[in-house]
Design a protein around this motif. Sequence first.
Motif, PDB file in Angstrom:
ATOM      1  N   GLU A 109       0.800  -1.219  -0.001  1.00 51.34           N
ATOM      2  CA  GLU A 109       0.096  -0.109   0.136  1.00 51.34           C
ATOM      3  C   GLU A 109       0.783   1.234  -0.158  1.00 51.34           C
ATOM      4  OE1 GLU A 109      -2.273  -0.398   3.514  1.00 51.34           O
ATOM      5  OE2 GLU A 109      -3.495  -2.097   2.813  1.00 51.34           O
ATOM      6  N   LYS A 110       1.884   1.129   0.527  1.00 56.45           N
ATOM      7  CA  LYS A 110       2.858   2.203   0.725  1.00 56.45           C
ATOM      8  C   LYS A 110       4.424   2.060   0.283  1.00 56.45           C
ATOM      9  CE  LYS A 110       4.345   5.886   4.206  1.00 56.45           C
ATOM     10  NZ  LYS A 110       4.374   6.665   5.343  1.00 56.45           N
ATOM     11  N   LEU A 111       5.052   2.625  -0.402  1.00 58.13           N
ATOM     12  CA  LEU A 111       6.423   2.675  -0.850  1.00 58.13           C
ATOM     13  C   LEU A 111       6.809   4.137  -1.063  1.00 58.13           C
ATOM     14  CD1 LEU A 111       8.393   0.874  -2.032  1.00 58.13           C
ATOM     15  CD2 LEU A 111       7.613   1.423  -4.548  1.00 58.13           C
ATOM     16  N   ASP A 112       7.911   4.294   0.012  1.00 61.16           N
ATOM     17  CA  ASP A 112       8.494   5.550   0.145  1.00 61.16           C
ATOM     18  C   ASP A 112      10.020   5.255  -0.264  1.00 61.16           C
ATOM     19  OD1 ASP A 112       9.509   7.915   0.665  1.00 61.16           O
ATOM     20  OD2 ASP A 112       8.588   7.995   2.513  1.00 61.16           O
ATOM     21  N   LEU A 113      10.577   5.747  -1.483  1.00 59.55           N
ATOM     22  CA  LEU A 113      11.726   5.503  -1.645  1.00 59.55           C
ATOM     23  C   LEU A 113      12.447   7.088  -1.860  1.00 59.55           C
ATOM     24  CD1 LEU A 113      11.402   2.699  -4.220  1.00 59.55           C
ATOM     25  CD2 LEU A 113      12.295   2.463  -2.089  1.00 59.55           C
ATOM     26  N   MET A 114      11.910   7.983  -1.344  1.00 63.10           N
ATOM     27  CA  MET A 114      12.387   9.243  -1.678  1.00 63.10           C
ATOM     28  C   MET A 114      13.746   9.517  -0.976  1.00 63.10           C
ATOM     29  SD  MET A 114       9.083  11.887  -0.898  1.00 63.10           S
ATOM     30  CE  MET A 114      10.141  13.252  -1.064  1.00 63.10           C
ATOM     31  N   ASP A 115      14.490  10.614  -1.549  1.00 64.31           N
ATOM     32  CA  ASP A 115      15.747  10.981  -1.066  1.00 64.31           C
ATOM     33  C   ASP A 115      16.885   9.854  -1.035  1.00 64.31           C
ATOM     34  OD1 ASP A 115      17.511  12.854  -0.186  1.00 64.31           O
ATOM     35  OD2 ASP A 115      17.030  12.534   2.037  1.00 64.31           O
ATOM     36  N   ASN A 116      16.746   8.997  -1.831  1.00 64.42           N
ATOM     37  CA  ASN A 116      17.914   8.030  -2.495  1.00 64.42           C
ATOM     38  C   ASN A 116      18.470   8.197  -3.610  1.00 64.42           C
ATOM     39  OD1 ASN A 116      17.593   5.834  -0.092  1.00 64.42           O
ATOM     40  ND2 ASN A 116      15.480   6.049  -0.597  1.00 64.42           N
ATOM     41  N   GLU A 117      19.569   7.399  -4.218  1.00 68.18           N
ATOM     42  CA  GLU A 117      20.214   7.598  -5.540  1.00 68.18           C
ATOM     43  C   GLU A 117      19.888   6.564  -6.438  1.00 68.18           C
ATOM     44  OE1 GLU A 117      21.785  10.269  -6.186  1.00 68.18           O
ATOM     45  OE2 GLU A 117      21.529  11.114  -4.243  1.00 68.18           O
ATOM     46  N   LEU A 118      18.455   6.320  -6.543  1.00 72.98           N
ATOM     47  CA  LEU A 118      18.034   4.992  -7.327  1.00 72.98           C
ATOM     48  C   LEU A 118      18.293   5.271  -8.958  1.00 72.98           C
ATOM     49  CD1 LEU A 118      14.651   4.131  -5.617  1.00 72.98           C
ATOM     50  CD2 LEU A 118      16.920   3.181  -5.190  1.00 72.98           C
ATOM     51  N   THR A 119      18.672   4.402  -9.655  1.00 78.36           N
ATOM     52  CA  THR A 119      18.840   4.358 -11.119  1.00 78.36           C
ATOM     53  C   THR A 119      17.880   3.499 -11.859  1.00 78.36           C
ATOM     54  OG1 THR A 119      20.479   2.634 -10.985  1.00 78.36           O
ATOM     55  CG2 THR A 119      21.209   5.100 -10.627  1.00 78.36           C
ATOM     56  N   GLY A 120      17.879   3.388 -13.252  1.00 80.52           N
ATOM     57  CA  GLY A 120      17.033   2.790 -14.061  1.00 80.52           C
ATOM     58  C   GLY A 120      15.402   3.258 -13.880  1.00 80.52           C
ATOM     59  N   SER A 121      14.713   2.282 -14.399  1.00 82.49           N
ATOM     60  CA  SER A 121      13.346   2.746 -14.879  1.00 82.49           C
ATOM     61  C   SER A 121      12.375   2.158 -13.969  1.00 82.49           C
ATOM     62  CB  SER A 121      13.091   2.383 -16.125  1.00 82.49           C
ATOM     63  OG  SER A 121      13.124   1.254 -16.752  1.00 82.49           O
ATOM     64  N   ILE A 122      11.317   2.384 -14.039  1.00 82.18           N
ATOM     65  CA  ILE A 122      10.136   1.791 -13.120  1.00 82.18           C
ATOM     66  C   ILE A 122       9.811   0.346 -14.027  1.00 82.18           C
ATOM     67  CG2 ILE A 122       7.660   1.701 -12.234  1.00 82.18           C
ATOM     68  CD1 ILE A 122       8.091   4.971 -12.092  1.00 82.18           C
ATOM     69  N   PRO A 123       9.858  -0.783 -13.186  1.00 87.03           N
ATOM     70  CA  PRO A 123       9.521  -1.847 -13.874  1.00 87.03           C
ATOM     71  C   PRO A 123       8.115  -2.219 -14.274  1.00 87.03           C
ATOM     72  CG  PRO A 123       9.863  -2.356 -11.438  1.00 87.03           C
ATOM     73  CD  PRO A 123      10.331  -0.909 -11.730  1.00 87.03           C
ATOM     74  N   ASP A 124       7.757  -3.068 -15.349  1.00 86.58           N
ATOM     75  CA  ASP A 124       6.777  -3.309 -15.856  1.00 86.58           C
ATOM     76  C   ASP A 124       5.681  -4.088 -14.725  1.00 86.58           C
ATOM     77  OD1 ASP A 124       7.391  -2.386 -18.575  1.00 86.58           O
ATOM     78  OD2 ASP A 124       7.842  -4.273 -19.163  1.00 86.58           O
ATOM     79  N   SER A 125       6.487  -4.651 -13.844  1.00 89.87           N
ATOM     80  CA  SER A 125       5.428  -5.431 -12.631  1.00 89.87           C
ATOM     81  C   SER A 125       4.865  -4.269 -11.674  1.00 89.87           C
ATOM     82  CB  SER A 125       6.580  -6.493 -11.751  1.00 89.87           C
ATOM     83  OG  SER A 125       7.416  -5.713 -11.130  1.00 89.87           O
ATOM     84  N   PHE A 126       5.228  -3.141 -11.853  1.00 85.64           N
ATOM     85  CA  PHE A 126       4.666  -2.164 -10.890  1.00 85.64           C
ATOM     86  C   PHE A 126       3.152  -1.994 -11.154  1.00 85.64           C
ATOM     87  CE2 PHE A 126       5.092   1.846  -8.662  1.00 85.64           C
ATOM     88  CZ  PHE A 126       6.213   1.474  -7.885  1.00 85.64           C
ATOM     89  N   HIS A 127       2.658  -2.525 -12.510  1.00 85.64           N
ATOM     90  CA  HIS A 127       0.960  -2.499 -12.476  1.00 85.64           C
ATOM     91  C   HIS A 127       0.442  -3.427 -11.616  1.00 85.64           C
ATOM     92  CE1 HIS A 127       1.954  -5.957 -15.050  1.00 85.64           C
ATOM     93  NE2 HIS A 127       0.508  -6.146 -15.000  1.00 85.64           N
ATOM     94  N   LYS A 128       1.004  -4.548 -11.166  1.00 83.55           N
ATOM     95  CA  LYS A 128       0.409  -5.550 -10.279  1.00 83.55           C
ATOM     96  C   LYS A 128       0.137  -4.746  -8.730  1.00 83.55           C
ATOM     97  CE  LYS A 128       2.714  -9.319 -12.286  1.00 83.55           C
ATOM     98  NZ  LYS A 128       3.764 -10.521 -12.287  1.00 83.55           N
TER      99      LYS A 128
END
Length: 134
Positions: A109-128
């Motif tokens: 229900e909640k995903l908080d990844l703010m203030d990090n140094e992430l790379t890449g794109s949002i994966p296709d599985s995100f729609h699940k």
Amino acid sequence: MRLLSLVAAPTIWQFPSCYLLGWSLGLEQGEVDDGWHLPPLHRTEEEALKKTLEDLGAPSLDDSLPPCLQAGVRCGVFDGASSVIELELYSAELAGSISESIGHLTKLEKLDLMDNELTGSIPDSFHKLENLQE
């Protein structure tokens, strides 16, 4: 967290590295607990959690604790099984990418990844992640 009625029979839960003997709490569908009283995660969800955290560059899970007691992880009970409902990894110095495995955390229900140094794109599985809220 509100207190719930105790069931009279002891319950044993098996976690990857330990057994816990405790009293079952009468948790209602979707209710959140402190982690010690939750049934274990389904193996698929536990593996998805480990892979997701690994790909994000988070520290490995502490094998001495159930997955639902790990830092930044919060779980709830659905149909008698535990599921990850929150990953709060704000400012956790992450430098990886979001894994396709995140799609297996279907109750998230909640995903908080703010203030990090992430790379890449949002994966296709995100729609699940149909339960994800703003």
